[in-house]
Every structure is written in structure tokens, then in C-alpha cells.
Design an enzyme around this catalytic site. Structure first.
Site, PDB file in Angstrom:
ATOM      1  N   LYS A   1      50.842  46.886  38.736  1.00 30.79           N
ATOM      2  CA  LYS A   1      49.529  46.984  39.379  1.00 30.79           C
ATOM      3  C   LYS A   1      49.515  47.978  40.531  1.00 30.79           C
ATOM      4  O   LYS A   1      48.567  48.748  40.691  1.00 30.79           O
ATOM      5  CB  LYS A   1      49.092  45.594  39.865  1.00 30.79           C
ATOM      6  CG  LYS A   1      48.726  44.638  38.750  1.00 30.79           C
ATOM      7  CD  LYS A   1      48.202  43.330  39.327  1.00 30.79           C
ATOM      8  CE  LYS A   1      47.658  42.419  38.224  1.00 30.79           C
ATOM      9  NZ  LYS A   1      48.679  41.979  37.291  1.00 30.79           N
TER      10      LYS A   1
ATOM     11  N   GLU B   1      45.478  42.223  48.297  1.00 33.43           N
ATOM     12  CA  GLU B   1      44.154  42.847  48.293  1.00 33.43           C
ATOM     13  C   GLU B   1      43.145  41.981  49.036  1.00 33.43           C
ATOM     14  O   GLU B   1      43.312  40.755  49.125  1.00 33.43           O
ATOM     15  CB  GLU B   1      43.660  43.053  46.860  1.00 33.43           C
ATOM     16  CG  GLU B   1      44.424  44.085  46.078  1.00 33.43           C
ATOM     17  CD  GLU B   1      43.858  44.290  44.686  1.00 33.43           C
ATOM     18  OE1 GLU B   1      44.158  45.342  44.100  1.00 33.43           O
ATOM     19  OE2 GLU B   1      43.133  43.414  44.183  1.00 33.43           O
TER      20      GLU B   1
ATOM     21  N   HIS C   1      42.225  31.277  37.648  1.00 40.18           N
ATOM     22  CA  HIS C   1      42.282  32.714  37.373  1.00 40.18           C
ATOM     23  C   HIS C   1      42.394  33.027  35.889  1.00 40.18           C
ATOM     24  O   HIS C   1      42.754  34.143  35.521  1.00 40.18           O
ATOM     25  CB  HIS C   1      43.430  33.382  38.142  1.00 40.18           C
ATOM     26  CG  HIS C   1      43.368  33.185  39.622  1.00 40.18           C
ATOM     27  ND1 HIS C   1      42.380  33.730  40.409  1.00 40.18           N
ATOM     28  CD2 HIS C   1      44.163  32.470  40.462  1.00 40.18           C
ATOM     29  CE1 HIS C   1      42.568  33.382  41.669  1.00 40.18           C
ATOM     30  NE2 HIS C   1      43.645  32.616  41.725  1.00 40.18           N
TER      31      HIS C   1
ATOM     32  N   ARG D   1      46.130  46.550  25.782  1.00 46.38           N
ATOM     33  CA  ARG D   1      46.176  45.814  24.517  1.00 46.38           C
ATOM     34  C   ARG D   1      44.768  45.358  24.166  1.00 46.38           C
ATOM     35  O   ARG D   1      43.825  45.555  24.935  1.00 46.38           O
ATOM     36  CB  ARG D   1      47.084  44.584  24.650  1.00 46.38           C
ATOM     37  CG  ARG D   1      46.678  43.668  25.830  1.00 46.38           C
ATOM     38  CD  ARG D   1      47.485  42.402  25.860  1.00 46.38           C
ATOM     39  NE  ARG D   1      47.306  41.655  27.093  1.00 46.38           N
ATOM     40  CZ  ARG D   1      46.299  40.841  27.359  1.00 46.38           C
ATOM     41  NH1 ARG D   1      45.338  40.691  26.466  1.00 46.38           N
ATOM     42  NH2 ARG D   1      46.226  40.189  28.504  1.00 46.38           N
TER      43      ARG D   1
END
Length: 666
Positions: free
Chosen positions: A116, A200, A235, A292
Site C-alpha cells: 500500500k 492515514e 472492514h 484481481r
């Protein structure tokens, strides 16, 4: 086009790829673990190869064995599905080295988007909007804490190599950071072999909007519009829909072009998804790219009329994209519900067991149409602790969102699963909430609507009890016949009769009396209330109940399924699971197991948070287990002192196994 491909996955995606390949005249090879010897995907393919034991690390993650199976069977290409090896750059490189086509992006694109932090830097260079945060390589906990303080709370800690909600925690205050970081790192190293994280800013009331992109080997890349995946628990996605409600054409084009720019920046080929966090005012930020096919791709297929798996096969075979951007159109609205083996009332704890009953809506069209089921299991199959808890995906389409919502509710109502806990009733309540109905969407919708989603009553006891009685009477009529002298339903030549049913629902026990009058009428006494009762049964499973008299008459159509002593009851307004207790058979049984600290499901013990001799308080975390790719914390049921640990960290434990002993404080 290929002549033969190997599908390096299991479950519904393997079945889906096999069906599309067959339609294109392509032979398929399945791989399977010892736990999946009779699985549906094995039957769906032309050939099958055993590659190892039940655990993924012993089978579906053994890419060397998969490549050997492909070469031995003459496959030309490998489709990785999603999960397992689908985003593994080493596997993609190994396929190329073995002369096999990897049906997915090049290894370089997987590598670029797999971490990430690195992908954020690439996106910044490509001009894609980013959420403020820290994406650096320095993973010193003190530095990470300092960066979180700088960004300002709340912040989101995310595993850099992660996905699917694993290794992710929202932190709302500085004093929570250290514990959340430790938990994230532990979950990340267990799931991905890499405990690096990024920090973040946690966007308030965010929407999760993703763009389906597709690239080919001829330098073309298109976007197939967006999906809104905001409804999530832990999540992980629960409901997904396309297109995103309230999306303007200008914003759709802006996000689509940003997603294509992201894909082009890494030379992307094949199906991919660029995920964005969006503010309520429409501003959006790059979150990650899944290199994907996504679980929720059927909603995109439903609104575009395209088969994305077919696109994958054609692009991997060297063909250009079937359509250019200006040729792509969308029509109508589609919603997908993920049906999972889990208990929403217990924090979505995964469930395991056998699918004693798995009945889908009668109007389902399995590949195309208004209602579609994608599933990799059949009635009678086992849902094991080794793999993901998803049982099936229910996809509905309508001309409008309102029509799609109505079809979703009707389809969930007609989905009957017995043998293990599922989230079907929860999904139905979720889709019916005021927030979802009016498309007031954000990732906290479930928390915001928790009063309407949790602790809701099922069928009224009088209806559920009447259904159990109806099932029993129908079953006896079927097994005994019409000879009145052999009947076991309390029939008398003269006079009235009464029959007792002992029913249990959860921890509650109920005595139900069925009375027969000499004129032939019946009455039920439930919870001290006597009501007139009549029933018309079609076989042993479908019953029309009549309860009460006159203006108080209630007519209810139910379906019942009995497995052992348990009777599952389904009606338009809800469901119930009751046990018809055989009092004599259970005479002398005690509770003896109460109060122990036991595993709530089969899984791996990853941490003890207290040691023998430690004094603990009620609610204090004592142990952490991992099952079905998620961590679950076991807490102290009362104050006490830890007396003994009964397992070691890393042990696999069974459902109900006692983990540690807790004694009263002296």
C-alpha cells in the site's frame, strides 16, 4: 483461445470460471485439498488434482504443486480466482518461468500495487488524489505513534500488504494507538507474512466506491463504471451495488479516468479494481488497487451485460478488449448480498457445520437474469474452519434501485439455510434499514443502524410453535397413514384430548399444549394463552396456519425443516429455530460445562493476554484466536485469577475446547 486452463482456487469463483470456460469450449482442471475432495468446483471441472491437506498453507498456497499439476495435465494457463495466490507476484513470475499464462496482471503490476505504501507513492506521481497519511518504510512504533499524532485522530492503521479488512484498525484516541498497532501487526504477519503498516487520516462518514478497470496487452484500458461497497462489518463488505447511488456523470467520468490513470501507471493487464474513499460531498481519495477480479464483480456484469471472466480469458489469450470505452453502457441497478456462515449477534463470529438445508429462491437464474446465486457449495456440504465463511452470493437486478431492493428482500426471504448460523436475516434487515433504503451510505451504516439490526425478535412464539406442531402432525400423517387407530396425534373416538410439546428456543423453554375437541377442532396453548388452531399442510415442509378466530384470525404460510430435534421455521416476516425436546431422552442431563472459558469456534490460538497467577476483571481480554482469516478476542466472563493455560500459542483448537481455567480470587 486456450484449449485447457487450470483453476488455482476453490468455491464459487472456481465454479464460475469453469462455467464460462465450458461455454467458450475451454477444458478446465481443478485443484483441491483433502477437505474439498467432493466439493462442487471439483465436479464442475473436466479434471481434478489433489494438492495437499485441508489448511490453505498445505494446499491452495502451495504454488509449486499447482504449477506441477498444470504441466502434468497439459494446461496452458492458470486462473487464480481471488484470494489465495491471485495477488502473489512470485506465483505470477513462476507461471511465466514455467511457460504458463497467468490469467491476471504482470508480476510487476502486482508488486507495484501490492504494498500500500509504495502504491500510494506511485499514485501521487500519477496525479491520483490521496488521503493525508504516513506511508514510509520506517516502522518504529514510536515514529508511527508520532505520525498518528501529527495526522490527528481518528486515524486508520492498515497493513501495507493487506486486504479484506485484515490488519486494519480505526484508532480514535492516542491512548488506544499502541494496543491497536500491536494487534494490526500481529494479524498482518499471520495473514501476509509482512507486518509493515501505514497510517492515514480516518475520513469521517466515508463511502467506499471502487472502479472496475480492464487492460489488455495492446495498450488499451477502460473502466466499467463503479460499485458502492460502503456497507461493511469489520472492514469487510456486506452489500455491494452498482451504480453508486447519487453519482453524477461528471463524477463518474472523473473517478473512472483516475482509475484508468492508476492502472496505466503500472502497465496493468486484465481485470482490476481501484478502490477509493469518498467524502459525502463527492471528493475522493485513492485507497488501494486490487490486482484481481473482485468478489462483487457480478453487479458490474449485471448492469453492463458483460461477462468479466470471459474478458479475462480473452485478454490473457492475447486478444484486444472486447469493447472500447465509448461502447460501454450500463442499464438498471444491481445489488449483491454476501451470505456468510456467521453469527451477527455475536460480533459476526464465524460458524461452521453442515448445510442440512440450502434452498434458494425458486426464480433464480444461475448465470444471467434478475436473480442470480453464485455458490461453491451444495446442500449437505460442510462449511469448515479452513476457508472463508462465505456460503454464496445473491445478486439481484432491477430497472431501478427500488425494484432491485424489492427483489433482494423477496430473494432473501426465500433463502432457507439450516444446519449452521448465517447472516441471511441480518442481510434482510440491513437492506430494509432507513439508511440503506434512501441510499444514505457510509462505512458506519451498520453501527449507525444497530438498533434496527441487532437484538430483533424473530417469529412470534405462537407462530413458531404452531409451525412445529404442524410439522409434527404432517410428519406423523405421512409415516403412519390414515388409519385412525394407528395415529399418534392424540385422536380419540369420543371426547377431547390434549398433547404436550416441550420446545426450546435458545435458553428459553416453553410448554405448548395441543387440544382436540370432540367436534374435531383444535386449539393451542402457548405461554398461557389459548388460541384456535387449524392447519393445511402440503407435504411435511409447507403449511398454511390459521391462528385465532373472527377478527383476530391470523393466516400465516410457513416452511419447516426438521433435522434431529431441531425444527427451522421460515415465514415472510422472519424465521425461528426451535428444538422439540424429547424429555425422556434427555432425562438426567446436566449443565456441568457452564462458566468455562472455551473456544467459540474452531481455529488457531494466536495469543494469551494473561498468564497463570494474573488477576483479571470481567470483560478483560484473555486470549486471541484466528479463524476464517479474522482475529477474535476471548474476554473474562467474571473477575478472578488465571489458574492454568491449557494450550500453547499456535495450537489448533476445536469448537468448545477449554482454553484456560479461571478461579475465584482469594
Amino acid at each position: 483461445m486456450f484449449k485447457k486452463i487450470l483453476i488455482a482456487n476453490r468455491g464459487e469463483i472456481a465454479c464460475r470460471v469453469a462455467a464460462t470456460a465450458r461455454r467458450l469450449g475451454v477444458k478446465t482442471v481443478a485443484v483441491y485439498s483433502e477437505a474439498d475432495a467432493r466439493a462442487r468446483h471439483v465436479q464442475a471441472c473436466d479434471e481434478a488434482v489433489l494438492i495437499g491437506g485441508p489448511a490453505p498453507k498445505d494446499s491452495y498456497l502451495q504454488w509449486q504443486r499447482i504449477i506441477e499439476a498444470a504441466k502434468a495435465t497439459g494446461a496452458e494457463a492458470i486462473h487464480p480466482g481471488y484470494g489465495f495466490l491471485s495477488e502473489n507476484e512470485d506465483f505470477a513470475q513462476a507461471c511465466a518461468a514455467a511457460g504458463l499464462v497467468f490469467i491476471g496482471p504482470p508480476a510487476s503490476a502486482i508488486q507495484a500495487m501490492g504494498l500500500k505504501a509504495e502504491s500510494k507513492r506511485l499514485m501521487e506521481q500519477a496525479g491520483v488524489p490521496l488521503v493525508p497519511g504516513y506511508h514510509g518504510a520506517d516502522q518504529d512504533p514510536a515514529l508511527l505513534k508520532k505520525e498518528a499524532d501529527r495526522i490527528g485522530y481518528p486515524v486508520l492503521i492498515k497493513a501495507s500488504a493487506g486486504g479484506g479488512g485484515k490488519g486494519m484498525r480505526a484508532v480514535h484516541a492516542a491512548e488506544e494507538f499502541d494496543a491497536a498497532l500491536a494487534s494490526c501487526k500481529r494479524e498482518a504477519i499471520n495473514s501476509f507474512g509482512d507486518d509493515a503498516v501505514l497510517i492515514e487520516r480516518y475520513v469521517q462518514r466515508p463511502r467506499h466506491i471502487e472502479i472496475q478497470v480492464f487492460g489488455d496487452t495492446h495498450g488499451q484500458c477502460v473502466y466499467l463504471f463503479e460499485r458502492d461497497c460502503s456497507v461493511q462489518r469489520r472492514h469487510q463488505k456486506v452489500l455491494e451495488e452498482a451504480p453508486a447511488p447519487g453519482m453524477s456523470e461528471a463524477r463518474r467520468r472523473e473517478m473512472g479516468e483516475a482509475a484508468v490513470a492508476a492502472a496505466m501507471a503500472v502497465g496493468y493487464v486484465g481485470a482490476g479494481t481501484v478502490e477509493f474513499i469518498a467524502e459525502q460531498d463527492g471528493r475522493f481519495y485513492f485507497m488501494e488497487m486490487n490486482t484481481r477480479l473482485q468478489v462483487e464483480h457480478p453487479v458490474t456484469e449485471a448492469i453492463t451485460g458483460q461477462d468479466l471472466v470471459e474478458w479475462q480469458l480473452r485478454v490473457a489469450a492475447g486478444e484486444p478488449l472486447p469493447l472500447k470505452q465509448h461502447e460501454l453502457r450500463m442499464h438498471g441497478h444491481a445489488i449483491e448480498a454476501r451470505i456468510c456462515a456467521e453469527n451477527p449477534e455475536a460480533g459476526f463470529l464465524p460458524a461452521t457445520g453442515r448445510l442440512g438445508v440450502a434452498r434458494w429462491p425458486s426464480h433464480v437464474k444461475f448465470q444471467r437474469g434478475d436473480v442470480r446465486i453464485d455458490s461453491g457449495v451444495d446442500e449437505g456440504d460442510e462449511i469448515s474452519p479452513f476457508y472463508d465463511s462465505m456460503v454464496a452470493k445473491l445478486i439481484v437486478w432491477g430497472e431501478t434501485r427500488e425494484q432491485a431492493l424489492a427483489r433482494l428482500d423477496a430473494s432473501l426471504r426465500d433463502t432457507h439455510i439450516v444446519g449452521l448460523q448465517t447472516n441471511v436475516a441480518f442481510l434482510r434487515r440491513c437492506a430494509a434499514t432507513a439508511s440503506f433504503a434512501r441510499a444514505d451510505l457510509d462505512t458506519a451504516l451498520i453501527e449507525r443502524e444497530k438498533a434496527a439490526l441487532f437484538g430483533q425478535p424473530g417469529l412470534p412464539l405462537r407462530v413458531a410453535a404452531a409451525a412445529v406442531v404442524a410439522h409434527t402432525l404432517a410428519e406423523e400423517a405421512t409415516t403412519v397413514g390414515s388409519d385412525p387407530w394407528s395415529r399418534r396425534d392424540g385422536w380419540r373416538l369420543f371426547g377431547a384430548s390434549a398433547r404436550r410439546f416441550d420446545l426450546a428456543e435458545g435458553e428459553a423453554h416453553h410448554e405448548v399444549l395441543l387440544s382436540r375437541h370432540h367436534q374435531g377442532g383444535m386449539a393451542l396453548t402457548v405461554g398461557g394463552e389459548s388460541i384456535a388452531f387449524a392447519v393445511r399442510s402440503t407435504g411435511t415442509e409447507q403449511h398454511e396456519l390459521l391462528l385465532g378466530e373472527g377478527l383476530g384470525l391470523q393466516r400465516v404460510t410457513v416452511k419447516t425443516y426438521k433435522r434431529g430435534e431441531q425444527v427451522a421455521v421460515f415465514a415472510d416476516t422472519g424465521s425461528a429455530l426451535l428444538t422439540e425436546v424429547d424429555v425422556i431422552a434427555h432425562a438426567g442431563e446436566g449443565q456441568g460445562e457452564g462458566g468455562r472459558l472455551t473456544a467459540p469456534m474452531p481455529g488457531k490460538l494466536v495469543a494469551f493476554l494473561a498468564q497463570p497467577g494474573d488477576a483479571v476483571t470481567k470483560g478483560q481480554p484473555l486470549a486471541v484466536m484466528e479463524a476464517m482469516k479474522m482475529e477474535h478476542t476471548i474476554t473474562a466472563p467474571r473477575d478472578g485469577v488465571v489458574a492454568e493455560l491449557l494450550f500453547a500459542v499456535g495450537d489448533q483448537v476445536g469448537d468448545g475446547a477449554e482454553l484456560l481455567k479461571l478461579k475465584a480470587a482469594e
